[in-house]
Write a protein that holds these residues in place. Structure first.
Motif: not given
Length: 370
Positions: A351-355
């Motif tokens: 997964l890639v996290r944003q925020g």
């Protein structure tokens, strides 16, 4: 107002084919990319993708006309029609008929188009319908065949088709053109040009009491498939559904003239967008297989469940991304466990996290774009 079929030049459509040359070249190049991408899927995945895409096409084609079909039921019925294993889900008459039509289109794309084929498709499509008189035959009623909206006391006529008495002759001329313009035939035409004209021409004649839109889109799919010499896997109906308002507006505009450059250019853009979505879906499946293989035996059952749920959303993913709250709902994990699981998935490259903190959103770490 005079409709296109009432004009003296009907059906001698006027257009500049050169304006589609770039689109035609892109379409043929894209077809090669589709074939190449499919080779990266194993047999089961390729079969599953084919069934999923074709069934979704009919679900979306029906939705354009306001009819809601259960995708899983159509998919199960289609799998049976094509001789693949499927779950025992029971489809209703409309869903079974829709699946039968798409299976026949898939199998017989190379065959010439004839009256009987259209009658068969109409019979499949109208299974269980009790609202129309003539099923598996062209319309014969004396009333005007109109597409209208608005109140009964003040209807707005969007289009009026040729009278029923003219339908046999009109369809004879259309079918002769369609078969004569096929690849290798006397007056062969490029893929998108032929599909666009075929769809417009058929919709203009509107030969059946109901089902003309769905059959007309199937004819466009057949034209594209014949040009590629393979069953088409182009998300045409899905893409038209995304542009449904513009679709009807362009058809309405084209119904008033036989100078159809505007319609051709719009349709070409839709075909290319549809093909691009198909390529994205195939690449998405390839990336899905790679990601799951990479993290196999490194994730727990909760994390696997969440990833599979995210993959089920398709290339577009969750609207706005996956939140920790979503993860808890999917897995029944506590807040602390969800935070830990998600952090591990980011560290593993799944997964890639944003925020940050409560605004954090997670997306699959894959690229299924161009």
């Amino acid at each position: 107002m005079l409709w296109n079929w009432q004009l003296p030049d009907w059906p001698k459509f006027q257009y500049d084919a050169a304006r589609l040359q770039s689109a035609e070249a892109q379409f043929l190049k894209g077809a090669g990319i589709v074939v190449g991408a499919l080779h990266h899927l194993d047999g089961d995945a390729r079969q599953g993708f084919t069934i999923e895409l074709i069934s979704q096409e009919m679900v979306d084609s029906s939705a354009i006309e306001g009819e809601v079909l259960d995708r899983a039921s159509v998919q199960s019925s289609l799998a049976r029609q094509l001789g693949f294993a499927s779950d025992p889900r029971k489809a209703n008459a409309a869903e079974a008929g829709a699946a039968e039509l798409m299976a026949d289109l898939y199998r017989s794309y190379a065959d010439p188009l004839e009256d009987q084929k259209l009658f068969d498709w109409h019979s499949m499509l109208m299974k269980g319908d009790r609202h129309i008189k003539e099923i598996g035959a062209y319309r014969t009623h004396a009333d005007e065949m109109q597409i209208v909206s608005g109140a009964l006391h003040a209807p707005r006529v969007h289009f009026e088709a040729p009278p029923s008495a003219s339908v046999p002759a009109e369809m004879h001329r259309f079918l002769q053109w369609f078969n004569d313009s096929a690849p290798g035939a006397a007056a062969s035409m490029p893929a998108i040009l032929r599909a666009a004209i075929a769809h417009l021409w058929f919709e203009t004649i509107h030969p059946f009491e109901d089902g003309n839109g769905r059959i007309g889109r199937a004819i466009a799919e057949k034209a594209l498939a014949q040009s590629l010499e393979a069953p088409t896997l182009t998300a045409l109906a899905e893409t038209i559904k995304r542009h449904r308002k513009a679709y009807y507006a362009e058809l309405h505009q084209a119904s008033q003239t036989n100078h159809i450059d505007q319609w051709l250019i719009w349709f070409a853009d839709i075909v290319l967008e549809a093909q691009k979505r198909t390529i994205q879906k195939i690449r998405f499946l390839v990336e899905k297989a790679k990601l799951l293989e990479r993290v196999r035996e490194k994730i727990n059952s909760r994390q696997e469940k969440a990833l599979l749920r995210m993959f089920a959303e398709g290339p577009d993913g969750f609207r706005g991304g996956l939140s920790a709250g979503n993860y808890q709902t999917i897995t029944s994990a506590t807040s602390a466990t969800a935070t830990r699981d998600l952090a591990e998935l980011v560290e593993l490259g799944a997964l890639v996290r944003q925020g940050e903190r409560r605004y954090a959103r997670y997306r699959l770490a894959i690229n299924s774009g161009d």
